[in-house]
Scaffold this motif. Structure first.
Motif, mmCIF file in Angstrom:
data_model
loop_
_atom_site.group_PDB
_atom_site.id
_atom_site.type_symbol
_atom_site.label_atom_id
_atom_site.label_comp_id
_atom_site.label_asym_id
_atom_site.label_seq_id
_atom_site.Cartn_x
_atom_site.Cartn_y
_atom_site.Cartn_z
ATOM 1 N N ALA A 135 -6.606 -6.885 5.896
ATOM 2 C CA ALA A 135 -7.424 -8.060 5.576
ATOM 3 C C ALA A 135 -6.575 -9.300 5.328
ATOM 4 O O ALA A 135 -7.116 -10.398 5.140
ATOM 5 C CB ALA A 135 -8.288 -7.775 4.351
ATOM 6 N N GLY A 136 -5.265 -9.127 5.309
ATOM 7 C CA GLY A 136 -4.368 -10.269 5.143
ATOM 8 C C GLY A 136 -3.760 -10.432 3.777
ATOM 9 O O GLY A 136 -3.090 -11.431 3.511
ATOM 10 N N CYS A 137 -3.970 -9.473 2.869
ATOM 11 C CA CYS A 137 -3.390 -9.585 1.524
ATOM 12 C C CYS A 137 -1.869 -9.474 1.604
ATOM 13 O O CYS A 137 -1.350 -8.472 2.112
ATOM 14 C CB CYS A 137 -3.929 -8.494 0.610
ATOM 15 S SG CYS A 137 -5.671 -8.678 0.194
ATOM 16 N N PRO A 138 -1.135 -10.458 1.080
ATOM 17 C CA PRO A 138 0.321 -10.401 1.112
ATOM 18 C C PRO A 138 0.914 -9.505 0.030
ATOM 19 O O PRO A 138 2.120 -9.284 -0.011
ATOM 20 C CB PRO A 138 0.737 -11.855 0.900
ATOM 21 C CG PRO A 138 -0.382 -12.429 0.085
ATOM 22 C CD PRO A 138 -1.635 -11.730 0.529
ATOM 23 N N SER A 139 0.045 -9.001 -0.855
ATOM 24 C CA SER A 139 0.529 -8.106 -1.907
ATOM 25 C C SER A 139 -0.603 -7.167 -2.333
ATOM 26 O O SER A 139 -1.781 -7.510 -2.234
ATOM 27 C CB SER A 139 1.042 -8.893 -3.118
ATOM 28 O OG SER A 139 0.010 -9.693 -3.670
ATOM 29 N N ILE A 140 -0.213 -5.993 -2.799
ATOM 30 C CA ILE A 140 -1.185 -5.028 -3.314
ATOM 31 C C ILE A 140 -0.647 -4.459 -4.608
ATOM 32 O O ILE A 140 0.569 -4.414 -4.828
ATOM 33 C CB ILE A 140 -1.482 -3.889 -2.321
ATOM 34 C CG1 ILE A 140 -0.196 -3.133 -1.940
ATOM 35 C CG2 ILE A 140 -2.192 -4.418 -1.083
ATOM 36 C CD1 ILE A 140 -0.434 -1.908 -1.058
ATOM 37 N N ARG A 141 -1.558 -4.008 -5.460
ATOM 38 C CA ARG A 141 -1.177 -3.344 -6.704
ATOM 39 C C ARG A 141 -1.704 -1.915 -6.623
ATOM 40 O O ARG A 141 -2.916 -1.703 -6.462
ATOM 41 C CB ARG A 141 -1.777 -4.092 -7.900
ATOM 42 C CG ARG A 141 -1.295 -3.577 -9.265
ATOM 43 C CD ARG A 141 -2.187 -2.496 -9.783
ATOM 44 N NE ARG A 141 -1.880 -2.123 -11.160
ATOM 45 C CZ ARG A 141 -2.394 -1.076 -11.774
ATOM 46 N NH1 ARG A 141 -3.242 -0.274 -11.144
ATOM 47 N NH2 ARG A 141 -2.077 -0.809 -13.012
ATOM 48 N N ILE A 142 -0.799 -0.931 -6.698
ATOM 49 C CA ILE A 142 -1.191 0.475 -6.600
ATOM 50 C C ILE A 142 -0.425 1.299 -7.627
ATOM 51 O O ILE A 142 0.563 0.828 -8.203
ATOM 52 C CB ILE A 142 -0.922 1.064 -5.191
ATOM 53 C CG1 ILE A 142 0.583 1.043 -4.880
ATOM 54 C CG2 ILE A 142 -1.711 0.320 -4.123
ATOM 55 C CD1 ILE A 142 0.973 1.804 -3.616
ATOM 56 N N ASN A 143 -0.885 2.539 -7.826
ATOM 57 C CA ASN A 143 -0.141 3.551 -8.567
ATOM 58 C C ASN A 143 0.192 4.656 -7.560
ATOM 59 O O ASN A 143 -0.680 5.455 -7.219
ATOM 60 C CB ASN A 143 -0.971 4.109 -9.721
ATOM 61 C CG ASN A 143 -0.221 5.180 -10.515
ATOM 62 O OD1 ASN A 143 0.785 5.735 -10.055
ATOM 63 N ND2 ASN A 143 -0.708 5.481 -11.705
ATOM 64 N N PRO A 144 1.431 4.687 -7.057
ATOM 65 C CA PRO A 144 1.793 5.666 -6.025
ATOM 66 C C PRO A 144 1.570 7.104 -6.470
ATOM 67 O O PRO A 144 1.290 7.981 -5.646
ATOM 68 C CB PRO A 144 3.283 5.399 -5.785
ATOM 69 C CG PRO A 144 3.510 4.017 -6.276
ATOM 70 C CD PRO A 144 2.561 3.828 -7.410
ATOM 71 N N GLY A 145 1.678 7.370 -7.767
ATOM 72 C CA GLY A 145 1.500 8.725 -8.265
ATOM 73 C C GLY A 145 0.080 9.231 -8.156
ATOM 74 O O GLY A 145 -0.166 10.440 -8.251
ATOM 75 N N ASN A 146 -0.870 8.335 -7.958
ATOM 76 C CA ASN A 146 -2.273 8.721 -7.839
ATOM 77 C C ASN A 146 -2.729 8.859 -6.394
ATOM 78 O O ASN A 146 -3.928 8.986 -6.138
ATOM 79 C CB ASN A 146 -3.164 7.683 -8.542
ATOM 80 C CG ASN A 146 -3.027 7.743 -10.049
ATOM 81 O OD1 ASN A 146 -2.617 8.764 -10.593
ATOM 82 N ND2 ASN A 146 -3.349 6.654 -10.722
ATOM 83 N N ILE A 200 -3.192 -13.784 -2.583
ATOM 84 C CA ILE A 200 -4.047 -12.741 -3.143
ATOM 85 C C ILE A 200 -3.278 -11.430 -3.298
ATOM 86 O O ILE A 200 -2.541 -11.016 -2.408
ATOM 87 C CB ILE A 200 -5.268 -12.489 -2.232
ATOM 88 C CG1 ILE A 200 -6.101 -13.774 -2.077
ATOM 89 C CG2 ILE A 200 -6.130 -11.352 -2.768
ATOM 90 C CD1 ILE A 200 -6.710 -14.283 -3.349
ATOM 91 N N MET A 201 -3.477 -10.771 -4.449
ATOM 92 C CA MET A 201 -2.971 -9.418 -4.669
ATOM 93 C C MET A 201 -4.187 -8.507 -4.828
ATOM 94 O O MET A 201 -4.964 -8.656 -5.774
ATOM 95 C CB MET A 201 -2.085 -9.352 -5.916
ATOM 96 C CG MET A 201 -1.632 -7.928 -6.269
ATOM 97 S SD MET A 201 -0.599 -7.862 -7.766
ATOM 98 C CE MET A 201 0.934 -8.552 -7.159
ATOM 99 N N ALA A 202 -4.359 -7.585 -3.891
ATOM 100 C CA ALA A 202 -5.494 -6.664 -3.963
ATOM 101 C C ALA A 202 -5.190 -5.550 -4.954
ATOM 102 O O ALA A 202 -4.128 -4.938 -4.912
ATOM 103 C CB ALA A 202 -5.785 -6.082 -2.583
ATOM 104 N N ASP A 203 -6.128 -5.299 -5.846
ATOM 105 C CA ASP A 203 -5.966 -4.276 -6.877
ATOM 106 C C ASP A 203 -6.639 -2.989 -6.402
ATOM 107 O O ASP A 203 -7.857 -2.935 -6.249
ATOM 108 C CB ASP A 203 -6.610 -4.761 -8.186
ATOM 109 C CG ASP A 203 -6.194 -3.920 -9.368
ATOM 110 O OD1 ASP A 203 -5.090 -4.113 -9.865
ATOM 111 O OD2 ASP A 203 -7.000 -3.057 -9.783
#
Length: 369
Positions: free
Chosen positions: A91-102, A74-77
């Motif tokens: 929660a155990g997500c091995p990946s996340i999708r973020i915008n560091p600038g925000n 799972i990749m959490a958005d």
């Protein structure tokens, strides 16, 4: 394209790993039963990475449960909220999708520290809707370059903290902008895996054609380590289309390569109905096998000579062939039984020959009929 390898829940991305096919849940986590059902169907279809919207902390327990019950990483958005990013990792997500600038710098540091401690992969990126005025001014209005610079700014922020477990993404609804941005990123940051797609591609044939056109331009240049075909449609179609694009370009052989003629006045069968009739049987066919459905005996063995398994209309019903050689005849009603018998012979021969592209030349009429 040589890149660093990142691992998301055991799924390797980059380096010599296959180009991964991903999708996104179309249901909110609040509707957990539907989420899990769609997740299981996607896993059966071959989806390898699943992005899930995580917009509020009240959904934390559902995200925990999905991570435990999903067979797909799972990749959490996440948008804007660093606390949600940390919760997703907890929660155990091995990946996340973020915008560091925000994200506020003082809060972002905590997100990165948590990712480093947990081995979480961070995907960053921008789309055409997130380009700001300053980025456009910097590129004199060149939107492709501005899109790449938007991603570059996010990457610079993460690198300041020494974080390198990163996937890059630059997507636009405009194909030319998407290609230009990704070419820039690959030339300057070739060590990072890249996720590719045409964002908001649209519904039906429009979305499929737009996605195939854009993704093919990138893939043909060696750009892309994961992809999503973003459609206004069921996620299963996104996965099916993703594999079909890769298969058509010779980049992956997962599943069957199904071809069929467009039909003409020579046709002796309803090709479309025959295709639908045999589709359920093709789940038994080994990866990399080409199956052809042709309307007549002219287009059959000749035009589809490269097919490992072929069926075509004939004056007496149907003929079956392998690599241009007829191996039998049958009625339309008996086709499923005869086709299954041919598939079993193909599987036996493939097993005897070991791995690699199958040759059907040794299959004879006596094997099937």
């Amino acid at each position: 394209m040589t890149t660093n390898i990142v691992s998301i829940g055991g799924l390797t991305i980059g380096g010599q790993a296959p180009i991964r096919v991903e999708s996104m849940l179309k249901f909110p986590l609040s509707d957990y039963d539907m989420c899990l059902r769609q997740c299981n169907l996607l896993q059966e279809s071959g989806c390898e990475l699943l992005r899930v919207a995580f917009p509020e902390n009240s959904l934390y327990r559902s995200l925990c449960r999905l991570n435990k019950e999903s067979n797909i990483p799972i990749m959490a958005d996440i948008h804007f909220d660093p606390e949600l990013a940390i919760l997703a990792m907890e929660a155990g997500c091995p990946s996340i999708r973020i915008n560091p600038g925000n994200m506020p710098p003082n809060k972002l540091e905590g997100v990165i520290r948590k990712a480093q401690e947990s081995g979480t992969v961070i995907r960053i990126g921008a789309n055409s809707g997130s380009i700001n005025t300053r980025q456009l001014q910097k590129t004199n209005g060149d939107r492709g370059k501005a899109l790449a610079f938007a991603v570059e700014e996010q990457l610079t922020i993460l690198q300041r903290y020494g974080f390198e477990q990163i996937i890059l993404s630059a997507k636009s609804t405009n194909i030319a902008e998407t290609v230009q941005a990704n070419m820039y990123l690959v030339q300057k940051y070739s060590t990072f895996p890249i996720h590719i797609g045409i964002t908001e591609a649209g519904p039906g044939a429009r979305g499929l054609v737009r996605s195939a056109a854009g993704l093919s331009l990138l893939l043909a240049q060696g750009i892309g380590n994961t992809l999503r075909v973003s459609l206004t449609a069921d996620s299963l179609l996104e996965v099916e289309a993703g594999y079909e694009i890769l298969r058509s370009l010779g980049l992956r052989e997962k599943g069957v390569h199904l071809i069929s003629c467009p039909t003409c006045g020579r046709k002796r069968i309803d090709v479309a109905s025959i295709v639908e009739k045999i589709k359920p049987l093709l789940t038994q066919v080994p990866n990399g096998i080409t199956v052809a459905v042709m309307g007549c005996e002219v287009n059959g063995p000749r035009e589809a000579k490269s097919a490992d398994i072929g069926v075509a209309g004939s004056p007496r019903g149907m003929i079956l062939f392998t690599q241009g050689r007829i191996v039998g005849e049958c009625t339309i009603e008996d086709l499923p039984i005869k086709l299954v018998a041919l598939i079993e012979e193909i599987k036996k021969e493939k097993k005897l020959k070991g791995e690699g592209k199958h040759s059907c030349l040794s299959v004879s009429r006596e094997d099937i009929f």
